[in-house]
Write an enzyme that holds these catalytic residues in place. Sequence first.
Site, short mmCIF file in Angstrom:
data_model
loop_
_atom_site.label_atom_id
_atom_site.label_comp_id
_atom_site.label_asym_id
_atom_site.label_seq_id
_atom_site.Cartn_x
_atom_site.Cartn_y
_atom_site.Cartn_z
NE ARG A 27 7.75 -0.04 3.95
CZ ARG A 27 8.68 -0.95 4.19
NH1 ARG A 27 9.77 -0.97 3.45
NH2 ARG A 27 8.54 -1.83 5.14
CG ASN A 98 5.51 -2.06 8.27
OD1 ASN A 98 4.71 -2.83 7.76
ND2 ASN A 98 6.80 -2.06 7.98
CE LYS A 604 11.01 -2.89 -4.97
NZ LYS A 604 11.13 -3.48 -6.33
O1 M6R Z 1 12.71 -8.16 -1.40
P1 M6R Z 1 12.77 -9.57 -1.95
O2 M6R Z 1 13.76 -9.70 -3.05
O3 M6R Z 1 12.96 -10.59 -0.88
O4 M6R Z 1 11.32 -9.80 -2.56
C1 M6R Z 1 10.92 -11.06 -3.03
C2 M6R Z 1 9.65 -10.94 -3.85
O5 M6R Z 1 8.60 -10.46 -3.06
C3 M6R Z 1 9.84 -10.01 -5.04
O6 M6R Z 1 10.90 -10.41 -5.84
C4 M6R Z 1 8.56 -9.95 -5.88
O7 M6R Z 1 8.35 -11.18 -6.51
C5 M6R Z 1 8.64 -8.81 -6.88
N1 M6R Z 1 7.38 -8.11 -6.92
C6 M6R Z 1 8.97 -9.24 -8.26
O8 M6R Z 1 8.96 -8.22 -9.18
#
Ligand code: M6R
Length: 609
Positions: A27, A98, A604
């Site tokens: 995170r 956070n 993440k």
């Molecule tokens: O948790 P989410 O699926 O909403 O996240 C969306 C994007 O932040 C996420 O898919 C990001 O692009 C990843 N790092 C891709 O690997």
Amino acid sequence: MCGIVGYVGSSRVAPVLLEGLRRLEYRGYDSAGVAVHVDGKIEIVRAAGKLDQLEHALEARPMNGSVGIGHTRWATHGRPSEQNAHPLLAGDVAVVHNGIIENHVELKRQLTNSGVEFSSDTDTEIVAHLINRAHTEGVSLMAAVRQALTQVRGAYALAIVSRREPDCIVIAKQSSPLVIGVGDGEMLCASDIPALLPHTRRVIFLDDGEIAQLTATEARIETLDGKPVERAAKTVDWSPVAAEKSGFKHFMLKEIFEQPRAVEDTLRGRVSLETGDVVDSELGLDGEVARQIDRVVFLACGTSYHAALCGRYWVEQLAKVPAHTELASETRYRDPVFTSRDLVIAISQSGETLDTWAAVKTAKEHGAHVLAVCNVLDSAIPRMSHGALYTHAGPEIGVASTKCFTTQLVALLLLAIWLGRRRDTLNSHRAATLLQALVEIPHAMRITLERKDAVHAAARRWMHAEHMLFLGRGLGYPIALEGALKLKEISYAHAEGYAAGEMKHGPIALIDENMPVVVVMPRDAHFEKTLSNVQEVRAREGQVIGIISDGDQEAAAVAQMTLSVPNVADAVLPLVTIVPLQLLAYYIADLKGTDVDQPRNLAKTVTVE
Ligand code: M6R
């Protein structure tokens, strides 16, 4: 986009916090720290850099207490440094946070005018001072936190300890995630479930506007305005080892290899091959909604957006409903039009992405029916939605999303089939054929994964490429986008995904003998057209790496290098064509020696705008 953890019990708390932070490091990972009650004092150890730095600092300064809080940071206010690392101390209280305090400028001015001196550049320290100021003689920590929060605007998950109340932690939540872990004679809190798993699988999700006091034996939850909240613990089915590397070099590699299992788990109990249908009760949607809608709108960001692009394709093809995809980060800044006849499908593996959450909120306010497709039980986006369809990928720790993406694809195809059946645009025979193709995917994925050495060889060949183009058509287009995103986020190479047919409208100018072009070109309905685009690349001496179907001589003849996938039905091709692209990105990054699981500048879950 930080991780917080807290523990009250009888174990030595510093190692517990450190282990929890390890499981939350995805995170944020630019600095970390812990605050522990020790002999009537609060001791704080913080370190800039990754968690190993905190671990070294703790080895040099062991602490004995059994109540404490910890934090791993992704900087928003103030550069990453020990000084700006959490916990932040103000008088008797220490705070981890956070989120973002939106009115921090105004609050800081008020506090400075009243004589408060700040030791960091963070917005969090303001909260610490507000709580400390309210925590006067006779005012409990819980009351002080509640009082301080009346002045605060923004997003927060907070955990607070007070020197004067050594047996408890107070926590509060608004917009950022916070979950309580109910152990045996111990109580924990964390930003995400994996941090709790070594101790308990019994969890209570805190809602927005709630505050709780945790002691070793009790979690007393109240609303911020003082109403008691009774909420039973839920048991999650994630095992503690699910959040460990299990012998793999990186979480990302482990998660790529977990995909067959994750797809099986996401399909389990949801498919009836006999009736050619998707099991109603498993979808989080009412059949009536399926018949009433006249549009489907997908909202998502990043990798989840690429899943949405596939979802649109399937919904239009199988359910014959007009479908649109929206980058959630853009939607919220337009004046978007949603109606009560819209079905909005919000896709988010974490369920926390602020842009997606805000777009969902807007859609809901306009009367749209919202379904979340999510991997994290009871997270913010499912809770903001009318229903949820959960993917069962298990915890995904690598910042680059892999198994969450493929399970999102499974969920979306199930949804499209279900919609098609409810709207009478798909007969049971065709649905059964599609479902059978889905059921066979884990086997095809395993075969594709066994070919990892060929992908590794391709990675060795192309690891020094500074630019790479990814092309695809139809369902191959979102896969090209996703392949490019994977490569850029973990290997830092510049990669672009394009619809193959768009190449001639601009990107073709980039092609020369130094440009590797990855083309998603399985034997699907678009094959002939894609092949023509490959010829155009070859005519300009571009280097083609083809993702082709097994045994396809024609495709093999035009590409310099090929990675083949088993022959599966067109509709399910994305579930196998993405696998070599994930592996390619992984191996290139690993060969370059980048930090695969925690790539620079990323986190993440993205809970900032
Ligand atoms: O948790 P989410 O699926 O909403 O996240 C969306 C994007 O932040 C996420 O898919 C990001 O692009 C990843 N790092 C891709 O690997």
